[in-house]
Motif scaffolding. Structure first.
Motif, short mmCIF file in Angstrom:
data_model
loop_
_atom_site.label_atom_id
_atom_site.label_comp_id
_atom_site.label_asym_id
_atom_site.label_seq_id
_atom_site.Cartn_x
_atom_site.Cartn_y
_atom_site.Cartn_z
N ASP A 1 0.83 -1.19 0.00
CA ASP A 1 0.00 0.00 0.00
C ASP A 1 0.87 1.25 0.00
N SER A 2 0.43 2.26 -0.71
CA SER A 2 1.19 3.49 -0.81
C SER A 2 0.97 4.38 0.42
N ARG A 3 2.08 4.88 0.95
CA ARG A 3 2.03 5.79 2.10
C ARG A 3 1.61 7.20 1.69
N GLY A 4 1.83 7.52 0.43
CA GLY A 4 1.51 8.84 -0.09
C GLY A 4 2.18 9.04 -1.43
N VAL A 5 2.13 10.26 -1.94
CA VAL A 5 2.70 10.58 -3.25
C VAL A 5 3.86 11.54 -3.07
N ALA A 6 5.00 11.20 -3.67
CA ALA A 6 6.18 12.06 -3.66
C ALA A 6 6.42 12.58 -5.07
N VAL A 7 6.42 13.89 -5.23
CA VAL A 7 6.70 14.51 -6.53
C VAL A 7 8.13 15.03 -6.52
N ILE A 8 8.92 14.64 -7.53
CA ILE A 8 10.37 14.86 -7.53
C ILE A 8 10.76 15.64 -8.79
N ALA A 9 11.51 16.74 -8.59
CA ALA A 9 11.87 17.63 -9.69
C ALA A 9 13.34 17.48 -10.07
N HIS A 10 13.62 17.60 -11.37
CA HIS A 10 14.97 17.34 -11.91
C HIS A 10 15.81 18.62 -12.05
N PRO A 11 17.12 18.45 -12.32
CA PRO A 11 18.02 19.61 -12.43
C PRO A 11 17.78 20.44 -13.70
N GLY B 1 19.44 18.48 -17.75
CA GLY B 1 18.65 17.92 -16.66
C GLY B 1 17.35 17.30 -17.15
N THR B 2 17.09 16.07 -16.71
CA THR B 2 15.85 15.38 -17.06
C THR B 2 15.38 14.56 -15.86
N MET B 3 14.18 14.01 -15.98
CA MET B 3 13.65 13.18 -14.90
C MET B 3 14.40 11.86 -14.77
N ASP B 4 15.25 11.52 -15.75
CA ASP B 4 16.04 10.30 -15.67
C ASP B 4 17.44 10.53 -15.10
N ASN B 5 17.71 11.73 -14.63
CA ASN B 5 18.97 12.02 -13.94
C ASN B 5 19.19 11.03 -12.81
N LYS B 6 20.44 10.64 -12.58
CA LYS B 6 20.71 9.58 -11.60
C LYS B 6 20.37 9.99 -10.17
N VAL B 7 20.57 11.26 -9.82
CA VAL B 7 20.21 11.70 -8.47
C VAL B 7 18.69 11.67 -8.31
N VAL B 8 17.98 12.11 -9.33
CA VAL B 8 16.51 12.08 -9.29
C VAL B 8 16.01 10.65 -9.16
N GLN B 9 16.60 9.74 -9.91
CA GLN B 9 16.20 8.33 -9.81
C GLN B 9 16.54 7.76 -8.43
N THR B 10 17.66 8.21 -7.85
CA THR B 10 18.01 7.76 -6.51
C THR B 10 16.97 8.24 -5.50
N LEU B 11 16.52 9.48 -5.62
CA LEU B 11 15.46 9.99 -4.75
C LEU B 11 14.19 9.16 -4.91
N ALA B 12 13.84 8.85 -6.15
CA ALA B 12 12.64 8.05 -6.40
C ALA B 12 12.76 6.67 -5.76
N ARG B 13 13.93 6.04 -5.88
CA ARG B 13 14.14 4.72 -5.28
C ARG B 13 14.00 4.78 -3.76
N ALA B 14 14.51 5.84 -3.16
CA ALA B 14 14.41 5.99 -1.71
C ALA B 14 12.96 6.10 -1.28
N PHE B 15 12.19 6.89 -1.99
CA PHE B 15 10.77 7.04 -1.64
C PHE B 15 10.02 5.73 -1.83
N VAL B 16 10.25 5.05 -2.96
CA VAL B 16 9.57 3.77 -3.20
C VAL B 16 9.95 2.76 -2.12
N HIS B 17 11.22 2.72 -1.76
CA HIS B 17 11.70 1.82 -0.70
C HIS B 17 10.94 2.04 0.60
N CYS B 18 10.57 3.29 0.85
CA CYS B 18 9.87 3.64 2.10
C CYS B 18 8.35 3.63 1.96
N GLY B 19 7.86 3.10 0.83
CA GLY B 19 6.42 2.91 0.68
C GLY B 19 5.67 4.03 0.01
#
Length: 213
Positions: free
Chosen positions: A27-37, A43-61
């Motif tokens: 179950d999702s804890r909520g929605v995280a919106v993440i902005a790129h450089p 800068g794009t949404m596929d930037n490695k730091v942006v993807q790392t942020l996304a992975r961290a949020f998904v890891h935490c639900g």
């Protein structure tokens, strides 16, 4: 990001906006919106730091939502020095976590995206339940970040590389100091955290796992 990433197009203020959605395992804890450089510096949404942020949020639900600012990838329009990009950010928030749904919301960004995120937080803070705010390599000079209200400091993580030569650590400290806003410094870290993305992810996961107040 992974085989389950869902990419789509929504209608934004300047036309099409390209977004990418990643869902947690349960179950999702909520929605995280993440902005790129910065769009003018690749800068794009596929930037490695942006993807790392996304992975961290998904890891935490959390459901992680990345998007391309206007003029990037499949998004229509052209760069607007942060003004239109803020409107893009707000449009993605309203699409992914509409106010009427009452969903828990988190905001995050990297570099220019962190600058935009601070202004989105300032715009939304009074009307939305924003549980977490994550700012990495925050632009504070060329694109000045908005201040973070003291009441939101416990829900805010600011991470910066000690050796960032794109946004100097000293400039970030000058921005943070008048607010008494803590900054987490990664020793030896550069702007893109080369070789230190696992550490960055762990810092974000730890923040997301801690109480907001």
């Amino acid at each position: 990001m992974n085989a389950q990433t869902r990419k789509s197009i929504i209608e934004g203020p300047a036309g099409a906006l390209e977004i990418a959605l990643d869902l947690p395992a349960g179950d999702s804890r909520g929605v995280a919106v993440i902005a790129h450089p910065h769009p003018l510096f690749a800068g794009t949404m596929d930037n490695k730091v942006v993807q790392t942020l996304a992975r961290a949020f998904v890891h935490c639900g959390w459901t992680a939502v990345r998007f391309n600012f206007r003029g990037v990838g499949g998004s229509a329009g052209s760069h607007d020095e942060g003004r239109g990009e803020l409107e893009d950010f707000l449009a993605v928030v309203e699409h992914a976590a509409p106010a009427s749904a009452g969903q828990t919301l988190a905001l995050a960004g990297f570099s220019f995206g962190a600058f935009v995120t601070t202004h989105a937080f300032q715009r939304l803070g009074a009307s939305r339940n924003i549980e977490k705010l994550v700012l990495v390599g925050t632009s504070v000079t060329r694109a000045p970040a908005a201040p973070i209200d003291e009441a939101a400091h416990l829900k805010t993580l600011v991470v910066h590389g000690e050796q960032d030569d794109t946004v100097l650590l000293s400039a970030v400290l000058d921005w943070a100091r008048p607010q008494a806003l803590p900054v987490t410094v990664v020793p030896g870290g550069g702007h893109f955290f080369h070789g230190q993305l696992p550490l960055l992810k762990n810092l974000v996961v730890r923040h997301l796992s801690s109480p907001s107040a």
